[in-house]
Write a protein that holds these residues in place. Structure first.
Motif, PDB file in Angstrom:
ATOM      1  N   PRO A  46       1.816  -8.136 -15.649  1.00  0.00           N
ATOM      2  CA  PRO A  46       0.172  -8.215 -14.227  1.00  0.00           C
ATOM      3  C   PRO A  46       0.490  -7.018 -13.102  1.00  0.00           C
ATOM      4  O   PRO A  46       1.428  -6.677 -13.377  1.00  0.00           O
ATOM      5  CB  PRO A  46       0.454  -9.737 -14.153  1.00  0.00           C
ATOM      6  CG  PRO A  46       2.186  -9.600 -14.262  1.00  0.00           C
ATOM      7  CD  PRO A  46       2.729  -9.257 -15.240  1.00  0.00           C
ATOM      8  N   GLU A  47      -1.344  -7.022 -13.112  1.00  0.00           N
ATOM      9  CA  GLU A  47      -0.935  -6.282 -12.137  1.00  0.00           C
ATOM     10  C   GLU A  47      -0.849  -6.659 -10.566  1.00  0.00           C
ATOM     11  O   GLU A  47      -1.124  -7.605 -10.423  1.00  0.00           O
ATOM     12  CB  GLU A  47      -2.346  -6.146 -12.256  1.00  0.00           C
ATOM     13  CG  GLU A  47      -2.848  -5.012 -13.314  1.00  0.00           C
ATOM     14  CD  GLU A  47      -2.695  -3.478 -12.950  1.00  0.00           C
ATOM     15  OE1 GLU A  47      -1.993  -2.889 -12.296  1.00  0.00           O
ATOM     16  OE2 GLU A  47      -2.275  -3.351 -14.581  1.00  0.00           O
ATOM     17  N   GLY A  48      -0.234  -6.087  -9.568  1.00  0.00           N
ATOM     18  CA  GLY A  48       0.471  -5.971  -8.146  1.00  0.00           C
ATOM     19  C   GLY A  48       1.603  -5.853  -7.835  1.00  0.00           C
ATOM     20  O   GLY A  48       2.464  -4.975  -8.470  1.00  0.00           O
ATOM     21  N   VAL A  49       2.022  -6.381  -6.904  1.00  0.00           N
ATOM     22  CA  VAL A  49       3.227  -5.802  -6.047  1.00  0.00           C
ATOM     23  C   VAL A  49       4.304  -6.802  -6.205  1.00  0.00           C
ATOM     24  O   VAL A  49       4.733  -8.105  -6.572  1.00  0.00           O
ATOM     25  CB  VAL A  49       3.164  -5.489  -4.418  1.00  0.00           C
ATOM     26  CG1 VAL A  49       4.226  -5.528  -4.382  1.00  0.00           C
ATOM     27  CG2 VAL A  49       2.449  -4.078  -4.726  1.00  0.00           C
ATOM     28  N   PHE A  50       5.698  -6.494  -7.020  1.00  0.00           N
ATOM     29  CA  PHE A  50       6.690  -6.926  -7.631  1.00  0.00           C
ATOM     30  C   PHE A  50       8.007  -6.923  -6.074  1.00  0.00           C
ATOM     31  O   PHE A  50       8.408  -6.182  -6.408  1.00  0.00           O
ATOM     32  CB  PHE A  50       7.539  -7.103  -8.784  1.00  0.00           C
ATOM     33  CG  PHE A  50       6.138  -7.444 -10.080  1.00  0.00           C
ATOM     34  CD1 PHE A  50       6.284  -8.861 -10.433  1.00  0.00           C
ATOM     35  CD2 PHE A  50       5.271  -6.303 -10.283  1.00  0.00           C
ATOM     36  CE1 PHE A  50       4.611  -8.993 -11.558  1.00  0.00           C
ATOM     37  CE2 PHE A  50       3.974  -6.575 -10.954  1.00  0.00           C
ATOM     38  CZ  PHE A  50       3.936  -7.324 -11.510  1.00  0.00           C
ATOM     39  N   TYR A  51       8.138  -8.449  -5.596  1.00  0.00           N
ATOM     40  CA  TYR A  51       9.323  -8.340  -4.619  1.00  0.00           C
ATOM     41  C   TYR A  51      11.151  -8.983  -5.263  1.00  0.00           C
ATOM     42  O   TYR A  51      10.263 -10.300  -4.752  1.00  0.00           O
ATOM     43  CB  TYR A  51       9.162  -8.489  -3.520  1.00  0.00           C
ATOM     44  CG  TYR A  51       9.852  -9.007  -2.185  1.00  0.00           C
ATOM     45  CD1 TYR A  51      11.244  -8.435  -2.491  1.00  0.00           C
ATOM     46  CD2 TYR A  51      10.522 -10.561  -1.821  1.00  0.00           C
ATOM     47  CE1 TYR A  51      11.923  -8.193  -1.232  1.00  0.00           C
ATOM     48  CE2 TYR A  51      10.921 -10.132  -0.919  1.00  0.00           C
ATOM     49  CZ  TYR A  51      12.209  -9.511  -0.630  1.00  0.00           C
ATOM     50  OH  TYR A  51      13.116  -9.674   0.023  1.00  0.00           O
TER      51      TYR A  51
END
Length: 316
Positions: A46-51
Motif C-alpha cells: 500500500p501507499e504510505g510511510v512505514f515504521y
C-alpha cells in the motif's frame, strides 16, 4: 495526503502512546501487528510511510518468529521503494548485539570487550579468554535485560551454567563481556528521532541491569525493575543541557546504518571513558521523566512521521 502511517510491531503495550499522539495530530495510521502474517510478494505494498518497532524480545511474548516475518515484510517494502523508518538494517542490529558492536566499532565508538559463544563449555572458555576480573553474561538476541548476570570468578560462572538458572539466548549465542565499573550507579541513555539527538536520560542502576523505560514495564514486566521509586530519586531523569562529543558519533553511526529512531545506552568508567553497550531501535520513553522535563519523544516521532507522509504524497 495519500496513504497512511503503518506501524509494524508485535507489542500493543508499546504502541498505545504513539497511536495517541498520531490521533492528536489527526494523522491517518494503521496498526500492523506482525506475528502470524501473510505477505503476497506478487502484489505491490500500500501507499504510505512505514515504521518498524520490531523487538528483539518478541519471543518472550509468544511471538518467536515475529522478527523473521518482519524481515520478509521489510524486504518487500524496500524492494518497492516505500519509505521505511528503521528498516531491514535497523532490524538486523536490533536482534543481534554482535552486529550492534561491530557497527558501533566501525563508526569509531568504543564498546566493552566481548566474546561470543555457543554452548555451555564455550561460554566458560569465552570468560577465560576475556581475562577480565569481573564480567557479565548477556543474550545476543535479548531485550529486557535477558541473560544479564554479573560474575566475579570463572568458578561462579561454571556453577551458573551447570544450574537450571542458565538459559540460552533464543539464537543460541551468549555474550561474555567485561564489566565496566561506574563510580556512581547509573547509565546514560540518549534518544534520537529522525537520526538527531532529542535528549539524554540518566538511569539509576542500583537495583539491577534491566533498564526498560516503558511505562508498561513498570507495571507488568517482571523482568524490568522500573517500579515506584522515592520521590527524591527517580529511576529515570532527563538530563538538562546534555552535551558531549559522543552525540556527534552516535548521529553518524545512525546515518551509516539507516536508523532513524533509537535509544543508545552508555556507561562511564572511573576514568571518564564512555563505553557504549546497547542500541535500542524500538526505543520507549518514560512518561514521568518526560513530563518533568517537558520533552515528549512520541510526540516528536508522530510529528516526524506526519511530515514524511506529506512528503511521500508529493509527486516526484
Amino acid at each position: 495526503m495519500t496513504g497512511k502511517i503503518y506501524v509494524i510491531h508485535e507489542n500493543e503495550e508499546w504502541t498505545v502512546h504513539l497511536f495517541k499522539r498520531l490521533e492528536e495530530l489527526g494523522l491517518p495510521y494503521e496498526d500492523w501487528f506482525v506475528n502470524e502474517s501473510l505477505v503476497d510478494l506478487t502484489e505491490a505494498p500500500p501507499e504510505g510511510v512505514f515504521y518498524s518497532r520490531m523487538s528483539a524480545s518478541s519471543h518472550t511474548r509468544g511471538h518467536r518468529y515475529a522478527p523473521e516475518m518482519t524481515e520478509a515484510l521489510l524486504a518487500w517494502l524496500e524492494n518497492h521503494g516505500r519509505p521505511v523508518f528503521n528498516g531491514s538494517r535497523a532490524l538486523r542490529l536490533e536482534v543481534s548485539k554482535v552486529n550492534q558492536y561491530m557497527a558501533l566499532n566501525a563508526a569509531g565508538i568504543r564498546t566493552p570487550k566481548t566474546v561470543a559463544a555457543s554452548g555451555k563449555e564455550q561460554v566458560v572458555e569465552a570468560a577465560k579468554r576475556l581475562g577480565a576480573p569481573s564480567f557479565i553474561t548477556k543474550h545476543n538476541r535479548a531485550g529486557k535485560g535477558l541473560g544479564v548476570q554479573l560474575f566475579h570468578s570463572i568458578e561462579a560462572l561454571e556453577e551458573f551454567v551447570d544450574s537450571p538458572a542458565f538459559g540460552d539466548s533464543v539464537d543460541g549465542i551468549t555474550l561474555i563481556q567485561e564489566y565496566i565499573q561506574a563510580p556512581e550507579p547509573y547509565i546514560t541513555r540518549c534518544e534520537f528521532i529522525g537520526g538527531k539527538f532529542v535528549y539524554a536520560v540518566r538511569v539509576d542502576t542500583s537495583e539491577g541491569f534491566e533498564l526498560c523505560p516503558a511505562d508498561a514495564c513498570r507495571i507488568e514486566d517482571l523482568f524490568c525493575p522500573a517500579g515506584e521509586q522515592p520521590e527524591e530519586k527517580p529511576k529515570f531523569q532527563v538530563v538538562e543541557g546534555f552535551d558531549d562529543p559522543i552525540i556527534e558519533k552516535y548521529e553518524e553511526f545512525l546515518r551509516q546504518n539507516d536508523i532513524q529512531v533509537a535509544g543508545i545506552e552508555f556507561i562511564r568508567n572511573a576514568a571518564g571513558k564512555i563505553y557504549t553497550y546497547d542500541v535500542n531501535t524500538n526505543t520507549n520513553y518514560n512518561a514521568e521523566a518526560e513530563a518533568k522535563a517537558g520533552k515528549y519523544g512520541m510526540l516528536e516521532l508522530a510529528t516526524l512521521l506526519g511530515e514524511q507522509l506529506k512528503k511521500a504524497a508529493v509527486p516526484a
